[in-house]
Design a protein around this motif. Structure first.
Motif, PDB file in Angstrom:
ATOM      1  N   MET A   1       0.982  -1.113   0.129  1.00  0.00           N
ATOM      2  CA  MET A   1       0.135  -0.225  -0.054  1.00  0.00           C
ATOM      3  C   MET A   1       0.816   1.235  -0.036  1.00  0.00           C
ATOM      4  SD  MET A   1      -2.942   1.098   2.530  1.00  0.00           S
ATOM      5  CE  MET A   1      -2.733   2.043   4.030  1.00  0.00           C
ATOM      6  N   LYS A   2       0.289   2.222  -0.647  1.00  0.00           N
ATOM      7  CA  LYS A   2       1.252   3.488  -0.799  1.00  0.00           C
ATOM      8  C   LYS A   2       0.193   4.583  -0.372  1.00  0.00           C
ATOM      9  CE  LYS A   2       1.913   2.851  -5.066  1.00  0.00           C
ATOM     10  NZ  LYS A   2       2.597   3.194  -6.651  1.00  0.00           N
ATOM     11  N   ASP A  55       2.329  -3.536   5.815  1.00  0.00           N
ATOM     12  CA  ASP A  55       1.769  -3.693   4.310  1.00  0.00           C
ATOM     13  C   ASP A  55       1.956  -2.380   3.330  1.00  0.00           C
ATOM     14  OD1 ASP A  55       0.000  -5.241   2.946  1.00  0.00           O
ATOM     15  OD2 ASP A  55      -1.752  -4.104   3.241  1.00  0.00           O
ATOM     16  N   VAL A  56       2.478  -1.510   4.140  1.00  0.00           N
ATOM     17  CA  VAL A  56       2.718  -0.088   3.496  1.00  0.00           C
ATOM     18  C   VAL A  56       4.284  -0.010   2.724  1.00  0.00           C
ATOM     19  CG1 VAL A  56       2.814   2.323   3.884  1.00  0.00           C
ATOM     20  CG2 VAL A  56       1.422   1.052   5.450  1.00  0.00           C
ATOM     21  N   ALA A  57       4.067   0.250   1.621  1.00  0.00           N
ATOM     22  CA  ALA A  57       5.285   0.135   0.762  1.00  0.00           C
ATOM     23  C   ALA A  57       6.201   1.553   0.991  1.00  0.00           C
ATOM     24  CB  ALA A  57       4.993  -0.267  -0.534  1.00  0.00           C
ATOM     25  N   GLU A  58       5.265   2.663   0.860  1.00  0.00           N
ATOM     26  CA  GLU A  58       6.063   3.996   0.842  1.00  0.00           C
ATOM     27  C   GLU A  58       4.660   4.945   1.309  1.00  0.00           C
ATOM     28  OE1 GLU A  58       6.419   5.588  -3.098  1.00  0.00           O
ATOM     29  OE2 GLU A  58       8.555   6.274  -2.494  1.00  0.00           O
ATOM     30  N   VAL A  59       5.596   6.090   2.092  1.00  0.00           N
ATOM     31  CA  VAL A  59       4.929   7.332   2.473  1.00  0.00           C
ATOM     32  C   VAL A  59       5.316   8.387   1.572  1.00  0.00           C
ATOM     33  CG1 VAL A  59       4.325   8.904   4.177  1.00  0.00           C
ATOM     34  CG2 VAL A  59       4.258   6.532   4.710  1.00  0.00           C
ATOM     35  N   LEU A  60       4.673   8.865   0.655  1.00  0.00           N
ATOM     36  CA  LEU A  60       5.364   9.907  -0.059  1.00  0.00           C
ATOM     37  C   LEU A  60       4.813  11.453   0.176  1.00  0.00           C
ATOM     38  CD1 LEU A  60       6.929  10.513  -2.805  1.00  0.00           C
ATOM     39  CD2 LEU A  60       4.794  10.275  -4.294  1.00  0.00           C
ATOM     40  N   ALA A  61       5.593  12.233   0.421  1.00  0.00           N
ATOM     41  CA  ALA A  61       4.914  13.576   0.683  1.00  0.00           C
ATOM     42  C   ALA A  61       5.179  14.249  -0.826  1.00  0.00           C
ATOM     43  CB  ALA A  61       5.843  14.306   1.711  1.00  0.00           C
ATOM     44  N   LEU A 102      -3.201  17.162  -8.147  1.00  0.00           N
ATOM     45  CA  LEU A 102      -3.186  15.885  -7.250  1.00  0.00           C
ATOM     46  C   LEU A 102      -3.904  14.914  -7.880  1.00  0.00           C
ATOM     47  CD1 LEU A 102      -3.534  17.501  -3.757  1.00  0.00           C
ATOM     48  CD2 LEU A 102      -1.286  16.719  -4.820  1.00  0.00           C
ATOM     49  N   ARG A 103      -5.128  15.168  -8.647  1.00  0.00           N
ATOM     50  CA  ARG A 103      -5.754  14.231  -9.314  1.00  0.00           C
ATOM     51  C   ARG A 103      -4.953  13.442 -10.421  1.00  0.00           C
ATOM     52  NH1 ARG A 103     -10.547  14.262 -13.150  1.00  0.00           N
ATOM     53  NH2 ARG A 103      -9.464  16.375 -13.542  1.00  0.00           N
ATOM     54  N   ALA A 104      -4.582  14.409 -10.975  1.00  0.00           N
ATOM     55  CA  ALA A 104      -3.679  13.939 -12.105  1.00  0.00           C
ATOM     56  C   ALA A 104      -2.272  13.043 -11.718  1.00  0.00           C
ATOM     57  CB  ALA A 104      -2.874  14.991 -13.131  1.00  0.00           C
ATOM     58  N   TYR A 105      -1.685  13.376 -10.425  1.00  0.00           N
ATOM     59  CA  TYR A 105      -0.578  12.756 -10.197  1.00  0.00           C
ATOM     60  C   TYR A 105      -0.936  11.622  -9.346  1.00  0.00           C
ATOM     61  CZ  TYR A 105       3.835  11.841  -7.453  1.00  0.00           C
ATOM     62  OH  TYR A 105       5.039  11.149  -7.023  1.00  0.00           O
ATOM     63  N   ALA A 106      -2.250  11.430  -8.600  1.00  0.00           N
ATOM     64  CA  ALA A 106      -2.566  10.253  -8.102  1.00  0.00           C
ATOM     65  C   ALA A 106      -2.910   9.199  -9.147  1.00  0.00           C
ATOM     66  CB  ALA A 106      -3.988  10.478  -7.263  1.00  0.00           C
ATOM     67  N   GLY A 107      -3.282   9.603 -10.500  1.00  0.00           N
ATOM     68  CA  GLY A 107      -3.543   8.986 -11.424  1.00  0.00           C
ATOM     69  C   GLY A 107      -2.460   7.961 -11.985  1.00  0.00           C
ATOM     70  N   ARG A 108      -1.213   8.812 -11.807  1.00  0.00           N
ATOM     71  CA  ARG A 108       0.174   8.156 -11.955  1.00  0.00           C
ATOM     72  C   ARG A 108       0.594   7.216 -11.000  1.00  0.00           C
ATOM     73  NH1 ARG A 108       5.454  11.771 -13.818  1.00  0.00           N
ATOM     74  NH2 ARG A 108       4.243  12.357 -15.649  1.00  0.00           N
ATOM     75  N   TYR A 109       0.836   7.933  -9.835  1.00  0.00           N
ATOM     76  CA  TYR A 109       1.245   7.259  -8.587  1.00  0.00           C
ATOM     77  C   TYR A 109       0.449   6.231  -7.909  1.00  0.00           C
ATOM     78  CZ  TYR A 109       3.455   6.909  -3.936  1.00  0.00           C
ATOM     79  OH  TYR A 109       3.960   6.435  -2.981  1.00  0.00           O
ATOM     80  N   GLN A 110      -0.984   6.247  -8.159  1.00  0.00           N
ATOM     81  CA  GLN A 110      -1.847   5.194  -7.743  1.00  0.00           C
ATOM     82  C   GLN A 110      -1.704   4.852  -6.126  1.00  0.00           C
ATOM     83  OE1 GLN A 110      -3.853   2.793  -9.991  1.00  0.00           O
ATOM     84  NE2 GLN A 110      -3.336   4.523 -11.451  1.00  0.00           N
ATOM     85  N   PRO A 111      -1.821   5.907  -5.305  1.00  0.00           N
ATOM     86  CA  PRO A 111      -1.786   5.409  -3.789  1.00  0.00           C
ATOM     87  C   PRO A 111      -3.085   4.798  -3.384  1.00  0.00           C
ATOM     88  CG  PRO A 111      -2.638   7.687  -4.301  1.00  0.00           C
ATOM     89  CD  PRO A 111      -2.210   7.109  -5.656  1.00  0.00           C
ATOM     90  N   GLU A 112      -3.276   4.028  -2.394  1.00  0.00           N
ATOM     91  CA  GLU A 112      -4.313   3.587  -1.819  1.00  0.00           C
ATOM     92  C   GLU A 112      -5.114   4.612  -0.882  1.00  0.00           C
ATOM     93  OE1 GLU A 112      -1.881   1.255  -2.202  1.00  0.00           O
ATOM     94  OE2 GLU A 112      -2.778   0.501  -3.884  1.00  0.00           O
ATOM     95  N   LEU A 113      -4.208   5.423  -0.477  1.00  0.00           N
ATOM     96  CA  LEU A 113      -4.927   6.370   0.433  1.00  0.00           C
ATOM     97  C   LEU A 113      -4.142   7.812   0.274  1.00  0.00           C
ATOM     98  CD1 LEU A 113      -6.445   6.954   3.235  1.00  0.00           C
ATOM     99  CD2 LEU A 113      -4.513   6.085   4.705  1.00  0.00           C
TER     100      LEU A 113
END
Lengths: 250, 322
Positions: A1-2, A55-61, A102-113
């Motif tokens: 999970m990211k 379960d958490v692979a990465e926390v990205l700021a 952020l919507r566009a970036y989330a589309g690329r990065y695919q975080p769960e949260l």
């Protein structure tokens, strides 16, 4: 999970804000800036989730804005975020613009949260997280004071005027942090030093295919003068007389 | 302009704050030769709709799936109604209800939104809004580009609308459960139990700060004085952080914004974040043992002294016992 944690750079809330004489903005010379306190709470919560879960692979700021946002991203790294990204944009941004980026970036990065502050303490909009959730068509839980993982989703306690509301949302989701969610850790000097060496990824807004079209245009700022009587009364009796006979509020 | 008011309701009727939103809508409609309508969402809300109809024509979306105010469902219904009826402006009172739902609706409707509006004006025929920044130290004038425009207003800035002439006009909005998002489920509401007035609606607010040392003392001093004055209770963030008062009590930039006729600050130092939540009160009284406390700068009447000593005396004097 990211977990993606958007961060806003805001003036330190202990500072006195001065408006430029032409009302076009605030005086920023010498003004110290910090991570928006609610976003710091979001970073802390993401770190606690990572510490409790395998379960958490990465926390990205992530920040959207000018190069000036870098120190706040470094602070997030020093707190313990795995990585940081600066989505570069020199144009002034409103909540809609940030939500679109952020919507566009989330589309690329695919975080769960996506975990973020419930509002920026500079302009107090409290709009970006909700707009982002709408644009992504994800569920939202705003003003969170408790987050629990349950059955593949989240159980979130929300601070509302009516009391504490508990909702369940499926993932992926946008959650915005309220004051009582946690108390953010301080970044130690050593971790600040280490964070300095980390690479912060930079992405121009244009690369995400987002065109910044302002929805909210600032026409001008004015300082608000105080117009209080500021009378010191010497006793309770004097106070009660003032309230009864002069103000007629009792 | 065609103005839609998103109404917030309690069991018996619409909340007082929503009547402030109606007042704002009436002003804009008058100034633009437009019209107003209320939108009410919920389940089994016929009685509430009757109450709302006393202030404006009402659209009601009444459905079991809308029994609780879940943002994704509510925002979907709101945005559909706004599109179908061609609304130009959507307004709600700036409470946690609307702060949660309206920006999400704005996200579905193009993003032209301003929150916490405290005034409006027309510049070259363009509707502009005034809203506070930086904990109220600064006021910005902003314009919104796009249609519809969405705003939340501070109830204290627009006195509640009165009953209008002519009642009725209740129209049902069809709700298609099949198109509502279902990724959020309501589990429970732990409502605050208080027999005191709502802090955002009360005529008098008594508030406590760091000078109060425990929950018992808060109840005895702040609560005791509030009950004597039929007032609501509030607190500074310091007491919420210390676990002495619940979060719902917090008055300030990130808590509730109040503007009662009388605000009595007991043992509150007056951090700028607290002042942001109460400085538009009509009359402000501060009692604090520290003569240098910043609260005295914004207070109309300041009394230097120990709240533990002065508040019981004040309660007794109000009783006429001394």
């Amino acid at each position: 999970m990211k977990i993606l944690v958007p961060i806003k750079r805001v003036p330190d809330t202990d500072q006195k804000i001065q408006v430029k004489p032409d009302g076009s903005g605030i005086v920023t010379d010498g003004l110290p800036f910090v991570i928006n306190p609610f976003d710091a709470i979001a970073v802390e919560e993401a770190l606690r989730i990572r510490e409790k879960s395998t379960d958490v692979a990465e926390v990205l700021a992530v920040s959207v804005g000018t190069e000036a946002c870098e120190p706040q991203l470094r602070t997030a790294l020093a707190m313990g975020a795995d990585n940081a990204t600066l989505i570069h944009c020199d144009a002034p941004l409103d909540p809609w613009n940030v939500a679109c980026v952020l919507r566009a970036y989330a589309g690329r990065y695919q975080p769960e949260l996506i975990l973020m502050g419930k509002q920026g303490v500079d302009d107090d909009f409290s709009q970006t997280g909700q707009m982002l959730a709408a644009l992504l068509d994800w569920p939202q839980a705003t003003f969170a004071s408790k987050i629990e993982f349950l059955g593949g989703g989240l159980r979130v306690t929300r601070e509302t005027d009516a009391g504490l509301e508990i909702v369940r949302v499926s993932l992926p989701a946008v959650v915005t942090a309220d004051l009582r969610l946690n108390e953010p850790r301080y970044a130690s000097l050593t971790s600040m030093m280490k964070a300095r060496k980390k690479t912060i990824e930079r992405i121009p807004t244009a690369q995400l295919g987002v065109v910044i079209e302002p929805r909210l245009q600032l026409l001008g700022l004015e300082a608000v003068p105080s117009r209080r009587k500021s009378v010191r009364v010497g006793s309770l009796d004097e106070l009660l007389v003032k309230l009864r006979d002069e103000e007629k509020v009792l | 302009m065609r103005v839609l008011i998103l109404c917030e309701h309690e069991s018996h009727g619409i909340r007082l704050c929503s009547r402030s939103a109606v007042a704002f809508a009436n002003l804009v409609a008058e100034q633009t030769r437009g019209s107003v309508e209320c939108l009410l969402l919920g389940h089994s809300v016929a009685a509430v709709a009757q109450d709302a109809a006393a202030y404006a024509p009402v659209l009601v979306a009444d459905h079991p799936a809308l029994a609780n105010p879940l943002a994704d469902r509510y925002a979907k219904v709101i945005s559909d109604v706004v599109k179908q009826r061609g609304c130009d402006l959507v307004v709600a009172a700036a409470t946690t209800f609307a702060k949660d739902i309206l920006p999400r609706a704005a996200g579905l409707l193009g993003g032209a939104m301003a929150s916490e509006v405290i005034g409006h004006e027309f510049r070259d025929g363009q509707l502009c809004f005034r809203r506070p920044l930086f904990a109220g130290a600064v006021v910005a004038t902003v314009a919104l580009h796009g249609r519809p425009k969405l705003v939340t207003i501070r109830p204290s800035a627009y006195p509640a609308a009165g009953v209008r002439a002519g009642h009725g006009d209740i129209t049902a909005v069809a709700v298609d459960e099949g198109i509502l998002p279902k990724k959020t489920e309501f589990e429970a509401l732990q409502s605050k139990l208080s027999n005191r007035p709502d802090v955002t609606e009360a005529r008098i607010v008594v508030s406590g700060g760091r000078g109060i040392k425990s929950s018992e003392d808060f109840e005895r001093l702040v609560g005791g004085l509030a009950d004597k004055l039929h007032a609501a209770t509030g607190s500074s963030r310091a007491l919420v952080d210390a676990g002495i008062t619940p979060n719902a009590f917090q008055v300030g930039q990130t808590g509730k914004v109040v503007a009662p006729e009388l605000y009595i600050a007991l043992g509150i130092s007056g951090a700028v974040q607290h002042l942001a939540g109460m400085k538009n009160s009509k009359t402000i009284v501060a009692i604090n043992s520290d003569p240098e406390a910043p609260i005295f700068e914004v207070a109309d009447y300041g009394l230097v002294g120990d709240v533990y000593e002065l508040v019981p005396q004040m309660i007794a004097k109000l009783d006429g016992a001394l």
